[in-house]
Scaffold this active site. Structure first.
Site, PDB file in Angstrom:
ATOM      1  N   LYS A  82       0.692 -20.746 161.934  1.00 54.27           N
ATOM      2  CA  LYS A  82       0.845 -19.315 162.223  1.00 54.27           C
ATOM      3  C   LYS A  82       1.448 -19.156 163.613  1.00 54.27           C
ATOM      4  O   LYS A  82       1.166 -19.965 164.514  1.00 54.27           O
ATOM      5  CB  LYS A  82      -0.534 -18.651 162.166  1.00 54.27           C
ATOM      6  CG  LYS A  82      -0.525 -17.140 162.288  1.00 54.27           C
ATOM      7  CD  LYS A  82      -1.958 -16.588 162.202  1.00 54.27           C
ATOM      8  CE  LYS A  82      -1.985 -15.072 162.194  1.00 54.27           C
ATOM      9  NZ  LYS A  82      -3.360 -14.535 162.107  1.00 54.27           N
TER      10      LYS A  82
ATOM     11  N   SER B  57      -3.933 -10.919 158.472  1.00 56.52           N
ATOM     12  CA  SER B  57      -2.693 -11.010 159.208  1.00 56.52           C
ATOM     13  C   SER B  57      -1.941 -12.315 159.009  1.00 56.52           C
ATOM     14  O   SER B  57      -0.743 -12.373 159.289  1.00 56.52           O
ATOM     15  CB  SER B  57      -2.977 -10.840 160.687  1.00 56.52           C
ATOM     16  OG  SER B  57      -3.745 -11.920 161.183  1.00 56.52           O
TER      17      SER B  57
ATOM     18  N   SER C 108      -8.453 -12.427 158.414  1.00 55.61           N
ATOM     19  CA  SER C 108      -7.021 -12.716 158.395  1.00 55.61           C
ATOM     20  C   SER C 108      -6.634 -14.051 157.764  1.00 55.61           C
ATOM     21  O   SER C 108      -5.441 -14.316 157.591  1.00 55.61           O
ATOM     22  CB  SER C 108      -6.456 -12.666 159.818  1.00 55.61           C
ATOM     23  OG  SER C 108      -6.337 -11.343 160.243  1.00 55.61           O
TER      24      SER C 108
END
Lengths: 98, 495
Positions: free
Chosen positions: B82, B157, B181
């Protein structure tokens, strides 16, 4: 109980100043509306009886470990190079005091 | 071997194939890169990658294997990161314009650990800006789509990390989870995602959103792979004083799918309004299967659940407003100004380069922390947080795990909640509590709804009981094997 006070444009301007964020005129009505709704929503926390409850600031409250008080370099001055104001090992910024 | 079919292969299988010389790391990585080339334009899973850097790592891995100096189980296996996770030589933007072009001068402990295992760090994945969102739609760079249905959100997210695994663009990936997330996008994309206990994994080198809630965790194609990845990143770190010095078990070695005599708690509050019938039915079916295998089902109460979202959004935004003070145009990213003074530089940089959701949250947090409101909001939320932790503590005296849906619905349409921040926040209702209480949770796919969208089941266990999560999740996985794969995209670019 906390009474919920409507969030107004004057509140937004005050908060934006504190947060160091400029807002365009066209952004404001929407932000006032959103923040007003969200703050009204979180105000429901006032229903909870928290008498004699200690605040919890962290998920793990056991004593965090300490390191020896010795200097160790994690980052050298090289990390300054990422700044767009980098010059000769320093970061140039606009004048702070007139 | 031309076209190593990576899409359905797990870490375990690829590691074996590499070991048996049935394939090389270069071939595995090329297969991922082909998939990325074919589909990233549509799916928007990756924000950055460099083929040469990826292939160079694969080549070095193959050399090591040839020389008998293989580093670890992940040697040669492509893992995506990420964009919140700092990795030397790779830009890190947190999907924000305020960090555009930023090259970190150091890297996260989790990245160092993956490198030590020989993993190929294939690229940086898309996410909501500063991890603030539940749909990856607040990314300042590109839209991210759900491979199961291109008109649906992948969740967020960590949407890009979930999509990359689901679509076979990598074999595993890392995300961060502050309020769901990792688990929610895992649920929406039909993969396994783990939010480790607070302190289980080092946060050093992770761009901070809400420091008392953030944790790094893995996405994988099955439970065993998730356990392998967690094992490779977990452990105390002297560079993160909030990481906890608890032994890390060898999760994969100790996985036992036996649930006989174990107690599963079902929170009454989690099966109320807002939960879609299809999701509820699927979770109930999965629970029935566990019961048939000897688990005891116990109804439990988590009485403060109705305050979870409110508590979370006070604490998370307050911490974010403080953490994001550092982005002011001085040390990181581009600058904006309309005058000559420092204040104008701060205000314009932040006003012009933060996206709408980030600004909304910074201002909300600033308000909660400001004079006159601190006690009513922030301090009160911290007290309610303790009540949550106590709810869970009480529950875990009686049960081994708590089971629920991961999210109230399957993946929702893109754009549906963008204009309604509160509706977006309420989507996190089942995942937020684990972060507030610091416990661990996993989401694993247990089937699809009538639209063909994956349904995720969440299992939560007390802090540092990740082994229990993996045991239960394996039992579920054995009973409800999830072999579905996202459909092939027929027309590239189709919406």
């Amino acid at each position: 109980m906390v009474m919920f006070m409507a969030f107004a444009e004057s509140d937004l301007l005050k908060v934006a100043k504190l947060a160091r964020i400029t807002l365009k005129d066209e952004e404001m009505p929407r932000l006032v509306l959103d923040l007003d709704r969200i703050i009204a929503f979180v105000t429901k926390l006032s229903e909870v009886d928290v008498t004699h409850v200690e605040p919890m600031s962290h998920a793990r409250e056991q004593a965090l470990f300490m390191r020896e008080d010795e200097y160790s370099s994690v980052l050298g001055r090289d990390c300054l190079r990422e700044s767009v104001g980098y010059e000769d090992g320093l970061i140039r910024v606009p004048k702070i005091i007139d | 071997m031309a076209g190593y079919e990576i899409q359905k292969k797990t870490i375990r299988v690829i590691a074996r194939d590499l070991e048996e010389r049935a394939v090389t790391s270069v071939q595995v990585v090329e297969s991922c890169l082909n998939e990325i080339e074919k589909r990233n334009g549509v799916l928007g899973a990756f924000l950055w990658l460099d083929k040469n850097i990826a292939l160079e790592q694969a080549h070095l891995s193959d050399q090591r294997r040839k020389n008998g100096t293989t580093l670890g189980f992940l040697d040669g296996i492509p893992i995506a990161l990420k964009d919140m996770i700092l990795c030397e030589g790779y830009p890190a933007t947190a999907a924000s314009k305020i960090l555009e072009g930023y090259m970190p001068p150091y890297e996260a402990t989790v990245v160092k650990k993956l490198r030590r295992q020989g993993a190929v760090l294939i690229g940086k994945t898309n996410q909501d800006e500063f991890a603030m969102g539940s749909s990856t739609e607040s990314s300042a760079y590109t839209a991210c789509r759900n491979p199961w249905n291109l008109l649906r959100t992948p969740g967020g997210s960590s949407g890009g990390s979930a999509v990359a695994v689901s679509a076979g663009m990598c074999v595993g990936s890392l995300g961060t989870d502050t309020g769901g997330s990792i688990r929610q996008p895992a649920s929406y994309c039909g993969v396994v995602g783990v939010k480790p206990s607070y302190g289980r994994v080092s946060r050093f080198g992770i761009i901070a959103f809400a420091s008392s809630l953030d944790q790094v965790g893995p996405f994988a194609k099955n439970v065993e792979d998730a356990a392998i990845l967690l094992n490779s990143i977990a452990g105390v770190d002297e560079k993160d004083a909030t990481s906890i010095n608890e032994p890390v078990p060898n999760y994969t070695r100790h996985i036992k799918a036996d649930v006989k005599g174990k107690k599963i708690g079902l929170p009454n509050e989690y099966f109320l309004q807002g939960l879609s019938d299809e999701v509820r039915n699927r979770i109930v079916c999965a629970i029935d299967l566990l019961r048939e295998h000897g688990a005891e089902i116990v109804e439990i109460d988590l009485p403060h659940t109705q305050y979870a979202v409110a508590t979370y959004y006070v604490i998370a935004t307050a911490e974010a407003s403080s953490n994001l003070c550092r982005y002011d145009g001085i040390r990181f990213g581009p600058r904006r100004s309309d005058g000559h003074d420092l204040l104008s530089l701060y205000e314009h940089t932040r006003g012009e380069l933060f996206g709408p959701e980030v600004k909304r949250r910074i201002m909300l947090g600033t308000y909660m922390l400001s004079a006159g409101y601190y006690d009513a909001y922030y301090l009160r939320a911290q007290k309610v947080r303790r009540l949550f932790a106590e709810d869970f503590k009480k529950a875990f005296l009686n049960v081994d795990v708590i089971v629920s849906p991961t999210a109230p619905t399957t993946a929702f349409p893109l754009g549906e909640k963008v204009d309604d921040p509160l509706a977006m926040y309420l989507n996190d209702i089942y995942t937020i509590s684990a972060n507030l209480a610091g416990i661990c949770g996993i989401s694993l796919p247990v089937g699809c709804d009538s639209l063909g969208l994956p349904i995720g089941m969440q299992i939560m266990a007390d802090a540092f009981n990740e082994q229990t999560l993996f045991n239960f999740a394996t039992a579920v996985e054995q009973e409800i094997p999830f072999n579905a794969h996202p459909p092939e995209i027929k027309e590239p670019g189709a919406r």
